[in-house]
Design a protein around this motif. Structure first.
Motif, PDB file in Angstrom:
ATOM      1  N   SER A 202      -3.371  15.160   2.088  1.00 44.26           N
ATOM      2  CA  SER A 202      -4.263  14.864   0.952  1.00 44.26           C
ATOM      3  C   SER A 202      -4.433  13.372   0.737  1.00 44.26           C
ATOM      4  O   SER A 202      -4.556  12.904  -0.406  1.00 44.26           O
ATOM      5  CB  SER A 202      -3.740  15.535  -0.329  1.00 44.26           C
ATOM      6  N   LEU A 203      -4.466  12.606   1.831  1.00 43.90           N
ATOM      7  CA  LEU A 203      -4.710  11.173   1.717  1.00 43.90           C
ATOM      8  C   LEU A 203      -6.169  10.944   1.346  1.00 43.90           C
ATOM      9  O   LEU A 203      -7.069  11.530   1.931  1.00 43.90           O
ATOM     10  CB  LEU A 203      -4.387  10.457   3.035  1.00 43.90           C
ATOM     11  N   THR A 204      -6.400  10.102   0.368  1.00 47.95           N
ATOM     12  CA  THR A 204      -7.767   9.849  -0.099  1.00 47.95           C
ATOM     13  C   THR A 204      -8.412   8.652   0.599  1.00 47.95           C
ATOM     14  O   THR A 204      -9.628   8.530   0.618  1.00 47.95           O
ATOM     15  CB  THR A 204      -7.775   9.614  -1.618  1.00 47.95           C
ATOM     16  N   GLU A 205      -7.582   7.748   1.151  1.00 48.27           N
ATOM     17  CA  GLU A 205      -8.104   6.584   1.856  1.00 48.27           C
ATOM     18  C   GLU A 205      -8.321   6.930   3.330  1.00 48.27           C
ATOM     19  O   GLU A 205      -7.535   7.669   3.919  1.00 48.27           O
ATOM     20  CB  GLU A 205      -7.135   5.406   1.742  1.00 48.27           C
TER      21      GLU A 205
ATOM     22  N   GLN B 257      -3.058   3.910   5.504  1.00 48.27           N
ATOM     23  CA  GLN B 257      -4.406   3.882   6.054  1.00 48.27           C
ATOM     24  C   GLN B 257      -4.347   3.698   7.568  1.00 48.27           C
ATOM     25  O   GLN B 257      -5.256   3.164   8.177  1.00 48.27           O
ATOM     26  CB  GLN B 257      -5.224   2.761   5.414  1.00 48.27           C
TER      27      GLN B 257
ATOM     28  N   ARG C 160       5.119  10.580   5.412  1.00 47.69           N
ATOM     29  CA  ARG C 160       4.310   9.701   4.563  1.00 47.69           C
ATOM     30  C   ARG C 160       3.167   9.049   5.340  1.00 47.69           C
ATOM     31  O   ARG C 160       2.243   8.502   4.748  1.00 47.69           O
ATOM     32  CB  ARG C 160       5.193   8.592   3.964  1.00 47.69           C
TER      33      ARG C 160
ATOM     34  N   ALA D  89      -3.709  13.770   8.194  1.00 52.15           N
ATOM     35  CA  ALA D  89      -4.058  13.015   6.988  1.00 52.15           C
ATOM     36  C   ALA D  89      -4.683  13.931   5.943  1.00 52.15           C
ATOM     37  O   ALA D  89      -4.408  13.800   4.743  1.00 52.15           O
ATOM     38  CB  ALA D  89      -5.023  11.888   7.351  1.00 52.15           C
TER      39      ALA D  89
ATOM     40  N   ASP E   7       9.389  11.215   3.191  1.00 51.53           N
ATOM     41  CA  ASP E   7       9.812  10.992   1.808  1.00 51.53           C
ATOM     42  C   ASP E   7      11.117  11.728   1.537  1.00 51.53           C
ATOM     43  O   ASP E   7      11.741  12.289   2.449  1.00 51.53           O
ATOM     44  CB  ASP E   7       8.707  11.426   0.833  1.00 51.53           C
TER      45      ASP E   7
ATOM     46  N   LYS F 293       0.862  -1.175   0.000  1.00 52.90           N
ATOM     47  CA  LYS F 293       0.000   0.000   0.000  1.00 52.90           C
ATOM     48  C   LYS F 293       0.900   1.227   0.000  1.00 52.90           C
ATOM     49  O   LYS F 293       1.682   1.424   0.906  1.00 52.90           O
ATOM     50  CB  LYS F 293      -0.901  -0.001   1.232  1.00 52.90           C
ATOM     51  N   TYR F 294       0.749   2.063  -1.001  1.00 56.52           N
ATOM     52  CA  TYR F 294       1.607   3.231  -1.095  1.00 56.52           C
ATOM     53  C   TYR F 294       0.990   4.439  -0.405  1.00 56.52           C
ATOM     54  O   TYR F 294       1.617   5.468  -0.275  1.00 56.52           O
ATOM     55  CB  TYR F 294       1.898   3.540  -2.567  1.00 56.52           C
ATOM     56  N   GLN F 295      -0.233   4.295   0.056  1.00 52.35           N
ATOM     57  CA  GLN F 295      -0.880   5.358   0.813  1.00 52.35           C
ATOM     58  C   GLN F 295      -1.302   4.790   2.157  1.00 52.35           C
ATOM     59  O   GLN F 295      -2.019   3.799   2.231  1.00 52.35           O
ATOM     60  CB  GLN F 295      -2.093   5.893   0.053  1.00 52.35           C
TER      61      GLN F 295
END
Length: 449
Positions: free
Chosen positions: A311-314, A63, A99, A307, A93, A59-61
């Motif tokens: 700009s995390l979408t998950e 959760q 991250r 979060a 990063d 998972k690159y984003q």
């Protein structure tokens, strides 16, 4: 015992508030949350800095969010622990941006949040902002109903700036109180002012003592005089001025080889002195700082804010609380997990009731507005909590207060007004050697690289 002992040893905060103990909108009483035993799975990982082996489908984003204790996890006193810097290089990063939503949750209360953030930045060599820092007193920003009251404050560091930064507008320090009432301090003769203050009867009555710690004698004087210690009352008022206490750590880890007394030790002294003098129990209106669920609720809010800034979408589903103290870090995280589980169940029940209503009205023939809002994900009505994490997992490191050769779990350091901690509530979800091992473990669990 000399007053100076507490000034040099303790770093916690006490807050007094007026009114009956009825609870507050944001104060989650632990008695209401301990519904049943918390059964957690414990994994013992003793190897230092174990390597992470994520699968190919990484998972690159993120959760998940991270809650780091500081003393005993990242530093001991001002000495940075091994692997701390390396650990935080894994969390940023190439531009130095986090991250993973990361928040530092400490029971310390002797400095402003932005100062603690700068200290962490210098230690860890990554940019930490003050929104990522939760001090023991941070949740008191939410107690706005007391911010306009006259408050007595006590503690270490820039206590006036800290209190005003929290929103308290009318503050008096213990030193100022002692100068106004010089006959009260009969312990430290070197600091005693032998000239009585001509205006002591015009001193504004203490309505809401906020930060306590410097002098047990003056605290008891204020409690027993209902806020005006130049007058002797026929009987001590009871209930006394309501009290909010910050930092319940009985012990904490500094440079010494053994744990040092924390502010929780001062609370034990204050409670027992009040009991001895009055024959009654001292009343806390609220206890904040770890292990209070209120502190973890505030920390969760900070994680979700981070979060959004990333700009995390998950959605963030899991919190990992990393600490060195079974009686605060682990107990608190497990208590909060109990609360989160109940919150999730209630949310799902509410959603199911909404979905049942929609089924009747829509006959399953069209997509509803609820689907677009994320409450109902598709025509099959798969439910998901819209906001808030669904679990909080505790991770115990061996670099601080915890000593696996000594800690057998047969004693209870919990604050007096908490229910006695069951053994399962002090059992961490995971045990690791140090902070780097903790992050490697979490990355493996979350399949994150």
């Amino acid at each position: 015992m000399a007053t100076g002992l507490f000034r040099s040893v303790f770093g916690g905060i006490l807050y007094f508030v007026r009114g009956k103990e009825t609870g507050f909108l944001f104060f989650l009483r632990p008695q209401l949350l301990q519904l049943k035993k918390f059964h957690s799975r414990t994994r013992n990982i003793i190897h230092t800095a174990t390597k992470s082996h994520p699968s190919l489908e990484s998972k690159y984003q993120a959760q998940f969010g991270l809650l780091f204790d500081i003393d005993g996890v990242i530093v001991r006193g001002r000495k940075i622990l091994p692997h701390a810097v390396e650990t935080f290089q894994k969390l940023v990063d190439t531009n130095g941006n986090f991250r993973v939503p990361t928040v530092f949750v400490t029971n310390a209360g002797n400095m402003m949040r932005h100062k603690k953030a700068q200290q962490l930045t210098d230690w860890l060599r990554v940019e930490v902002n003050e929104q990522q820092v939760v001090m023991s007193h941070s949740p008191l920003r939410m107690f706005r109903q007391f911010h306009e009251k006259h408050c007595l404050i006590s503690g270490q560091g820039p206590i006036v700036d800290i209190a005003k930064g929290l929103g308290f507008t009318k503050v008096t320090t213990v030193d100022q109180l002692r100068n106004s009432f010089p006959t009260l301090d009969a312990v430290d003769h070197k600091r005693r002012n032998h000239v009585p203050c001509a205006f002591e009867r015009y001193f504004p009555r203490i309505e809401e003592p906020v930060r306590w710690e410097t002098s047990l004698q003056l605290i008891l004087d204020v409690l027993m005089s209902n806020g005006l210690p130049c007058e002797t009352l026929p009987t001590a008022p009871y209930p006394h001025l309501p009290l909010l206490a910050c930092n319940m750590d009985l012990q904490w880890m500094a440079e010494a080889c053994m744990p040092r007394f924390g502010h929780g030790a001062f609370l034990v002294c204050l409670e027992n002195l009040y009991k001895k003098v009055t024959g009654k129990d001292m009343i806390y209106t609220a206890l904040v700082g770890k292990p209070s669920e209120l502190t973890y609720l505030h920390a969760e809010h900070c994680v979700l804010q981070e979060a959004r800034k990333m700009s995390l979408t998950e959605p963030i589903k899991t919190l990992y609380a990393i600490g060195d103290n079974v009686n605060t870090d682990i107990f608190g995280a497990n208590l909060y997990n109990n609360y989160v589980q109940k919150r999730t169940q209630l949310k799902r029940k509410e959603n199911e009731e909404v979905v049942a209503h929609v089924r009747v009205r829509a006959g399953m023939r069209r997509e509803t507005g609820l689907s677009r809002m994320g409450i109902v994900q598709d025509a099959a009505f798969n439910l998901e909590v819209v906001e808030g994490v669904t679990s909080c997992k505790s991770v115990l490191v061996h670099t601080g207060v915890y000593n696996q050769n000594v800690d057998k779990g047969d004693y209870d350091h919990s604050p007096r007004d908490f229910l006695q901690a069951e053994v399962a509530q002090k059992e961490p979800t995971y045990k690791v050697e140090n902070v780097l091992s903790a992050v490697n473990l979490i990355f493996n669990e979350e399949n994150f690289t």
